[in-house]
Structures are given as structure tokens and as C-alpha cells.
Write a protein that holds these residues in place. Sequence first.
Motif, short mmCIF file in Angstrom:
data_model
loop_
_atom_site.label_atom_id
_atom_site.label_comp_id
_atom_site.label_asym_id
_atom_site.label_seq_id
_atom_site.Cartn_x
_atom_site.Cartn_y
_atom_site.Cartn_z
N SER A 209 0.89 -1.17 0.00
CA SER A 209 0.00 0.00 0.00
C SER A 209 0.92 1.22 0.00
CB SER A 209 -0.86 0.01 1.26
OG SER A 209 -1.53 -1.23 1.39
N ALA A 210 0.71 2.12 -0.95
CA ALA A 210 1.66 3.23 -1.06
C ALA A 210 0.96 4.50 -1.53
CB ALA A 210 2.76 2.87 -2.06
N VAL A 211 1.47 5.62 -1.04
CA VAL A 211 1.01 6.92 -1.54
C VAL A 211 2.23 7.75 -1.89
CG1 VAL A 211 -1.17 7.00 -0.26
CG2 VAL A 211 0.91 7.87 0.81
N ALA A 212 2.06 8.65 -2.86
CA ALA A 212 3.15 9.56 -3.20
C ALA A 212 2.58 10.93 -3.50
CB ALA A 212 3.94 9.04 -4.40
N LEU A 213 3.34 11.94 -3.15
CA LEU A 213 3.00 13.33 -3.46
C LEU A 213 4.15 13.89 -4.28
CD1 LEU A 213 1.59 16.11 -3.05
CD2 LEU A 213 2.76 16.24 -0.85
N SER A 220 2.71 22.89 -9.14
CA SER A 220 1.64 21.92 -9.44
C SER A 220 1.87 20.66 -8.63
CB SER A 220 1.64 21.55 -10.92
OG SER A 220 1.44 22.68 -11.70
N LEU A 221 0.77 20.01 -8.28
CA LEU A 221 0.84 18.85 -7.38
C LEU A 221 0.25 17.61 -8.03
CD1 LEU A 221 -0.56 20.74 -4.28
CD2 LEU A 221 1.84 20.07 -4.62
N CYS A 222 0.75 16.46 -7.61
CA CYS A 222 0.13 15.19 -8.03
C CYS A 222 0.13 14.26 -6.83
CB CYS A 222 0.91 14.56 -9.18
SG CYS A 222 0.30 12.92 -9.62
N THR A 223 -1.02 13.65 -6.58
CA THR A 223 -1.08 12.62 -5.54
C THR A 223 -1.42 11.28 -6.19
OG1 THR A 223 -3.34 13.39 -5.13
CG2 THR A 223 -1.66 14.04 -3.55
#
Length: 330
Positions: A209-213, A220-223
Amino acid sequence: MTTLAVFGAGRIGTIHAGNLAANPDADVRYVVDVDEPSASRLAASCGAGVASKDDALNDKDVTAVVIATSTDTHTDLIKSAAAAGKAIFCEKPIDLNIGTAREGVNTAEQHGVQLTIGFNRRHDPSFQKIKDEIDAGTVGSVEHVSITSRDPSPPPAEYVARSGGIFRDMMIHDFDMARWLLGEEPVVVFASGSVLVDESIGEAGDIDSAVALLKTASGSLCTISNSRRCSYGYDQRIEVFGSSGMVSAGNKTATEVGTADSSGFHSEVALPFFVERYADAYRIQLDKFLRAVNGEQVDLPGAADGLRALMLADCAQESLDTGAPVAVRE
Ligand SMILES: NC(=O)c1ccc[n+]([C@@H]2O[C@H](COP(=O)([O-])OP(=O)(O)OC[C@H]3O[C@@H](n4cnc5c(N)ncnc54)[C@H](O)[C@@H]3O)[C@@H](O)[C@H]2O)c1
């Protein structure tokens, strides 16, 4: 007509060989796999022969190869195919190690052969439409890209052991989509993750399970959200929010039919996995590859895209390990 050899008769090699066999502009002459039964089965299904790596590469009629073997064999095959002068379609990621990946890319450049990377999601009609809307100015300037990418169930333990970890194996697709949709390179990566789904993945040193920002120089942002398990199918959604609007693509279902009754609105579960969800994308990307091999100018993700996505994956792994945001190295 392009004559090809397909390396790798596993999950994705089977899809690619099937698409090539159905393409009137392609002739799959050989299937190459270290596992002979796999090679024979796939070769029989697409009217090809089974060959060793050297025999396939020594055949002058073979002008292009598809590399769909385990990731840790890609660079070796890229180098051999490049030295033999073949155009190369290679599955993601280029390699588990960015230094080794660069060696393969350099060899391909030295021999002047085309090297296309299998970032199939760029060829998905829904995601292509999102890109077209961004380019047409529908959302204004892109401020936040949100990518959800969840597999229905974990891959086999032996696959995980050779995969390079969730960031290089799975989230690499999302890193490529992030770059493509942001239209600007991320300069900072902050990632975290856990083992919530399958203890054997933790025992193999990986997370499930992983998240990245991601953040670009202009802000500008990406999740990105990844899981190796999803109870309602293969969850593949993207939303792009900008200064003057939003564009999004939801999951695909088998019939796209929804129902409603007194208990609410109901829709089908998402298509089961990548084989079904990206069937069009896999066909379109090889179609484009063949056109490029025949000299057409075609927009395809190449070596630089493969290296950049791998760098983002390395930064994400470092961020997970250190608990801190990581500045993306050049
Ligand atoms: N683009 C996508 O959607 C997508 C989906 C799945 C896998 N992949 C990528 O494709 C590659 C293969 O994944 P898979 O799921 O098909 O794996 P898989 O384990 O199902 O198949 C890999 C095959 O490669 C063969 N092989 C291993 N080393 C070899 C060598 N040196 N020479 C010839 N054959 C060799 C194995 O015997 C096996 O049959 C990986 O790099 C993976 O990241 C991409």
C-alpha cells in the motif's frame, strides 16, 4: 510487414504476442522464453516458432523485438537487440537499477535503434482524452493531478521478489502518467507506505500500500494512491483539476450499465485487471510501435521517459526509507 521476435511468454508477453498475431502489419516469427513450455504454448497460439535469444536476433528478417521478460533481464536483452540492429519495444520498467538502465539506453543510442517503453496507459482512449482536454485548455493551468491505481489482488510471491518493489514495478505507470499530465517535471517526491494486504510481500522486503506526493517547480501537485488489493476490481481513475475546470476518467465496467432502485444507484464492479482494462491500450501502443518502425512520426514514450519515471520511483523509495521528501536528481 514487420517481422518480430517476442521475448517473454508470461502474462504481458501473451497479450503482446496475441495483439501482434492479429495485426496484419506484423509477423511474429519467434517466441523466446527460458521456460520452454511457456514459449511453445505461446508460439503455437500465434503461429510462431520457438527460438533461442541468439537465433532470434541473428535472423536478418527480424527487424523488431518485444521485450516482455522479467524486469531484471531487460537491459541485457536491450543491449543484445540493439547490437543486432533491431527496433525495440521494452516493457516497463527499463531495469530495476537506473545505472544499468542508462547502460541499455546508451547502447540503443550508439546503435541508432528505436527504443519504446511500454507505458501503455498513455494509449488508453480515456486517458488520452484527458490529455487532449488539458492541451485544449479545458481545465486552464493544471494545479492538481490525482491518480488512483489499485490492483485487484497481489501478484505471486516469486513475481514480487523480482519486481524491484511497488514504486518501480507498479507506481512507475503512475509516475509516467503524472509527468505526462502535469506537463512539467516533478522536482520533489514525498512517499510513504505500509504492508496492509499481504504479509508475504512484507517478508519479501516490499510494501503493498503506497502513496506519493509529487510537486513541480511551478507548484503543481500530483497525488498517487496504490494498493495491491481492491475488492471491487481493478481501480484505475484519474482526475485533473485546474484553474478553470476539472477533467476526470472513472473505472470501466463490463457493460457500463447502471441500475437504480429504492436502495440507491448501483453500478458494476470495475473490470477485473490490466488484461481487460487496458486491452485497447495494449493494441494501440503496438500499432503505433509498428508504424514508428516503418518510419512514421508517432508519439511514443521512449528511453528518456523510461529513465525519468525510474528516477521518480527511486526517489519515492528513498523517501519511504528516510521518511523525508526527496529532491529529484537530474
Ligand atoms: N505494461 C503493463 O501493463 C505490464 C503488465 C504486466 C507486466 N509488465 C511488465 O512486463 C514484464 C513481465 O511481466 P509479466 O507479468 O509478464 O511476468 P511473467 O513472470 O508472467 O513473465 C515473464 C516471462 O519472462 C520469462 N523470462 C525470464 N527471464 C528470461 C530471459 N532471460 N529470457 C527469456 N525469457 C525470460 C519467464 O520465463 C516468464 O515466462 C515485467 O517487466 C513487468 O513489469 C507490464
